[in-house]
Write a protein that holds these residues in place. Structure first.
Motif, PDB file in Angstrom:
ATOM      1  N   SER A 108       4.806 -71.812   8.641  1.00 20.38           N
ATOM      2  CA  SER A 108       5.537 -70.540   8.756  1.00 20.38           C
ATOM      3  C   SER A 108       4.866 -69.466   7.914  1.00 20.38           C
ATOM      4  O   SER A 108       4.043 -69.758   7.030  1.00 20.38           O
ATOM      5  CB  SER A 108       6.974 -70.726   8.283  1.00 20.38           C
ATOM      6  N   GLY A 109       5.267 -68.222   8.180  1.00 16.47           N
ATOM      7  CA  GLY A 109       4.734 -67.104   7.423  1.00 16.47           C
ATOM      8  C   GLY A 109       5.101 -67.187   5.949  1.00 16.47           C
ATOM      9  O   GLY A 109       4.252 -66.992   5.075  1.00 16.47           O
ATOM     10  N   ALA A 110       6.367 -67.459   5.680  1.00 15.43           N
ATOM     11  CA  ALA A 110       6.811 -67.517   4.277  1.00 15.43           C
ATOM     12  C   ALA A 110       6.028 -68.575   3.504  1.00 15.43           C
ATOM     13  O   ALA A 110       5.648 -68.352   2.349  1.00 15.43           O
ATOM     14  CB  ALA A 110       8.309 -67.814   4.219  1.00 15.43           C
ATOM     15  N   VAL A 113       2.737 -67.126   2.558  1.00 13.84           N
ATOM     16  CA  VAL A 113       2.855 -66.202   1.426  1.00 13.84           C
ATOM     17  C   VAL A 113       2.997 -66.992   0.126  1.00 13.84           C
ATOM     18  O   VAL A 113       2.347 -66.681  -0.879  1.00 13.84           O
ATOM     19  CB  VAL A 113       4.047 -65.233   1.636  1.00 13.84           C
ATOM     20  N   PHE A 144       8.564 -56.872   2.911  1.00 15.71           N
ATOM     21  CA  PHE A 144       9.118 -58.088   3.527  1.00 15.71           C
ATOM     22  C   PHE A 144       8.010 -59.118   3.600  1.00 15.71           C
ATOM     23  O   PHE A 144       7.012 -58.942   4.297  1.00 15.71           O
ATOM     24  CB  PHE A 144       9.696 -57.841   4.935  1.00 15.71           C
ATOM     25  N   HIS A 145       8.194 -60.231   2.881  1.00 11.03           N
ATOM     26  CA  HIS A 145       7.194 -61.295   2.900  1.00 11.03           C
ATOM     27  C   HIS A 145       7.806 -62.640   3.255  1.00 11.03           C
ATOM     28  O   HIS A 145       7.127 -63.665   3.167  1.00 11.03           O
ATOM     29  CB  HIS A 145       6.487 -61.381   1.544  1.00 11.03           C
ATOM     30  N   ASP A 232      -0.965 -59.184   3.453  1.00  8.55           N
ATOM     31  CA  ASP A 232      -0.048 -59.918   4.329  1.00  8.55           C
ATOM     32  C   ASP A 232      -0.095 -59.257   5.702  1.00  8.55           C
ATOM     33  O   ASP A 232       0.514 -58.214   5.930  1.00  8.55           O
ATOM     34  CB  ASP A 232       1.374 -59.888   3.756  1.00  8.55           C
ATOM     35  N   ILE A 234       0.780 -60.849   8.507  1.00 12.90           N
ATOM     36  CA  ILE A 234       1.544 -61.724   9.394  1.00 12.90           C
ATOM     37  C   ILE A 234       2.102 -60.948  10.592  1.00 12.90           C
ATOM     38  O   ILE A 234       2.074 -61.438  11.720  1.00 12.90           O
ATOM     39  CB  ILE A 234       2.661 -62.435   8.599  1.00 12.90           C
ATOM     40  N   GLN A 235       2.565 -59.724  10.337  1.00 12.08           N
ATOM     41  CA  GLN A 235       3.108 -58.925  11.437  1.00 12.08           C
ATOM     42  C   GLN A 235       2.091 -57.938  12.015  1.00 12.08           C
ATOM     43  O   GLN A 235       2.073 -57.676  13.215  1.00 12.08           O
ATOM     44  CB  GLN A 235       4.349 -58.156  10.954  1.00 12.08           C
ATOM     45  N   LYS A 273       2.703 -65.742  12.644  1.00 10.51           N
ATOM     46  CA  LYS A 273       3.212 -65.178  13.900  1.00 10.51           C
ATOM     47  C   LYS A 273       2.240 -65.345  15.084  1.00 10.51           C
ATOM     48  O   LYS A 273       2.086 -66.443  15.576  1.00 10.51           O
ATOM     49  CB  LYS A 273       3.647 -63.725  13.675  1.00 10.51           C
TER      50      LYS A 273
HETATM   51  C1  PLP Z   1       7.635 -62.376   9.516  1.00  9.92           C
HETATM   52  C2  PLP Z   1       6.916 -62.040   8.270  1.00  9.92           C
HETATM   53  C3  PLP Z   1       6.819 -62.965   7.215  1.00  9.92           C
HETATM   54  C4  PLP Z   1       7.529 -64.299   7.233  1.00  9.92           C
HETATM   55  O1  PLP Z   1       7.149 -65.110   8.295  1.00  9.92           O
HETATM   56  P1  PLP Z   1       8.099 -66.342   8.742  1.00  9.92           P
HETATM   57  O2  PLP Z   1       7.294 -67.069   9.763  1.00  9.92           O
HETATM   58  O3  PLP Z   1       9.339 -65.706   9.322  1.00  9.92           O
HETATM   59  O4  PLP Z   1       8.393 -67.137   7.529  1.00  9.92           O
HETATM   60  C5  PLP Z   1       6.080 -62.618   6.093  1.00  9.92           C
HETATM   61  N1  PLP Z   1       5.471 -61.424   6.021  1.00  9.92           N
HETATM   62  C6  PLP Z   1       5.537 -60.506   7.011  1.00  9.92           C
HETATM   63  C7  PLP Z   1       4.817 -59.206   6.871  1.00  9.92           C
HETATM   64  C8  PLP Z   1       6.282 -60.776   8.159  1.00  9.92           C
HETATM   65  O5  PLP Z   1       6.383 -59.867   9.123  1.00  9.92           O
END
Ligand code: PLP
Length: 426
Positions: A108-110, A113, A144-145, A232, A234-235, A273
């Protein structure tokens, strides 16, 4: 049996048996293909959330599904107790794709991080000789992380953070897009600062695009003081914002951006993601060799991280991004989206304050208080009109469709959005 349940039945089930940790729009989806999703009654919608940008390649992309099926039938999970025949190939591919040296695979993203935080701290103690337990990581307000206990410890969102303490120490927050504040914090905490963790565009906060020079200058300020610059993406990554990564800046190569003038080299890059096209939870931390090598056996890991299925899915998903020129498409369509919303809504309607974004990560700010229901009601009406989007922070609506959209589809979607919002005018 399940086929006979209506949307209302299924929502009631989630409500009764599920934790109430989300507040979904009242739509129950049962099928997806490309830019479309269908609800259980068979109504078709354009998906303008793309699972928070996890589905950049479109729903159930046939190439990614095929890779997934083939690997699932061959070997799915070994754990890292053994080598597997996909991981090394994947790590090489990923490193070259993003111009980094090494990969640490997670799910997962979290988790990614968290991994970056651990890596940064360990580097701080081992390489920068920060005294034990004194390392500071600088973060930004409104960040948001993710949702783990450590990550929410440095969130400024009361819902995300409240009543989940005690919080993890070692983080200092500065306002986003404020180079002076970052430099002041670097100065104040001096040699204790191990890293600066930042989103190149703040997606969850409402698609806040910083000044063009904020990210490059922040990275330079970090470099000057031997502080790791941690992006980060992720998004924002994987073509969403019209370049492969947002740290590529406004470069249109759409592929390997390392050589571009606008590229900001991160010390640590966090991806999640869309790295899997939404088929499977896959995340990754990429870093320079001298940083990644501080992690030794037993110091970090995950049962599923780097499993062969994840590797196969992610490799196919990244091929799709290049083959279908998704970064270029996102760039062109995003410009068209903002131009039309600007001309036909912002300049014509009292109800819309502004449109902002990069590529196909955009937000429309509704001219009403964040406590009002207007944006939510607009999203409910958009759903009735065949388009799914979700408000963030009350009065902001994020628009982020899959990047495989055509110009004709985008124009139809703009028509829906413009007509729907105009129907709310007094
Ligand atoms: C969605 C997101 C996360 C967390 O990802 P998860 O897969 O939901 O844990 C971390 N950082 C950013 C910038 C995000 O958009």
């Amino acid at each position: 049996m399940q086929d006979q349940l209506s949307s209302a039945d299924l929502m009631a089930l989630e409500n009764e048996y599920g934790a109430h940790n989300y507040h979904p729009l009242p739509v129950v989806l049962a099928k997806g293909e490309g830019v479309y999703v269908w609800d259980v009654e068979g109504k078709r919608y354009y998906d303008f959330l793309s699972a928070y940008s996890a589905v950049n390649q479109g729903h159930s992309h046939p190439k990614i599904v095929a890779a997934m099926m083939e690997q699932a039938n061959t070997l799915a999970l070994t754990s890292r107790a053994f080598y597997n025949d996909r991981l090394g190939v994947y790590e090489k591919t990923l490193s070259e794709y993003f111009g980094m040296d090494k990969v640490l695979p997670m799910n997962s993203g979290a988790e990614a991080v968290e991994t970056a935080i651990k890596l940064c701290r360990k580097w701080g103690y081992e390489k920068k000789q920060i005294p034990a337990n004194q390392a500071i990581i600088i973060v930004c307000g409104q960040n948001f992380h993710g949702r783990t206990t450590t990550i929410i410890s440095f969130s400024s969102d009361p819902d995300a953070k409240g009543q989940f303490g005690p919080y993890t120490p070692g983080f200092v927050s500065v306002p986003y897009n404020d180079l002076g504040a970052l430099e002041a914090a670097l100065e104040e905490y001096g040699d204790r600062v191990a890293g600066f963790l930042v989103e190149p565009i703040q997606g969850e906060a409402g698609v806040f695009v910083p000044d063009e020079d904020f990210i490059p200058k922040a990275a330079a300020a970090c470099k000057q003081r031997n502080v790791l610059f941690i992006a980060d993406e992720i998004q924002t990554g994987i073509a969403r914002t019209g370049s492969l990564l947002r740290i590529c800046g406004d470069c249109s190569c759409g592929g390997h951006c390392e050589k571009q003038e606008t590229y900001t080299q991160p010390d640590i890059l966090i991806l999640g993601k869309a790295i899997s096209g939404g088929l499977y939870p896959v995340s990754a931390v990429l870093a320079k060799k001298e940083i990644m090598d501080v992690i030794q056996p037993g110091q970090h890991g995950s049962t599923f991280g780097g499993n062969p299925l994840a590797c196969a899915v992610a490799m196919a998903a990244l091929e799709v991004v290049k083959e279908e020129k998704l970064a270029q498409n996102a760039r062109a369509l995003g410009q068209r989206f903002r131009d039309r919303i600007q001309a036909e809504l912002v300049e014509q309607s009292e109800l819309v304050s502004l449109v902002r974004g990069k590529g196909l990560l955009n937000a429309v700010v509704i001219n009403d208080s964040p406590d009002s229901k207007t944006a939510w009601n607009i999203c409910v009406k958009l759903a009735e009109n065949g388009l799914l989007a979700k408000p963030t922070h009350g009065n902001i609506i994020r628009f982020a469709p899959p990047l495989v959209m055509t110009v004709e589809q985008l124009d139809e979607c703009c028509n829906i959005i413009i007509a729907t919002i105009k129907s709310f005018e007094a």
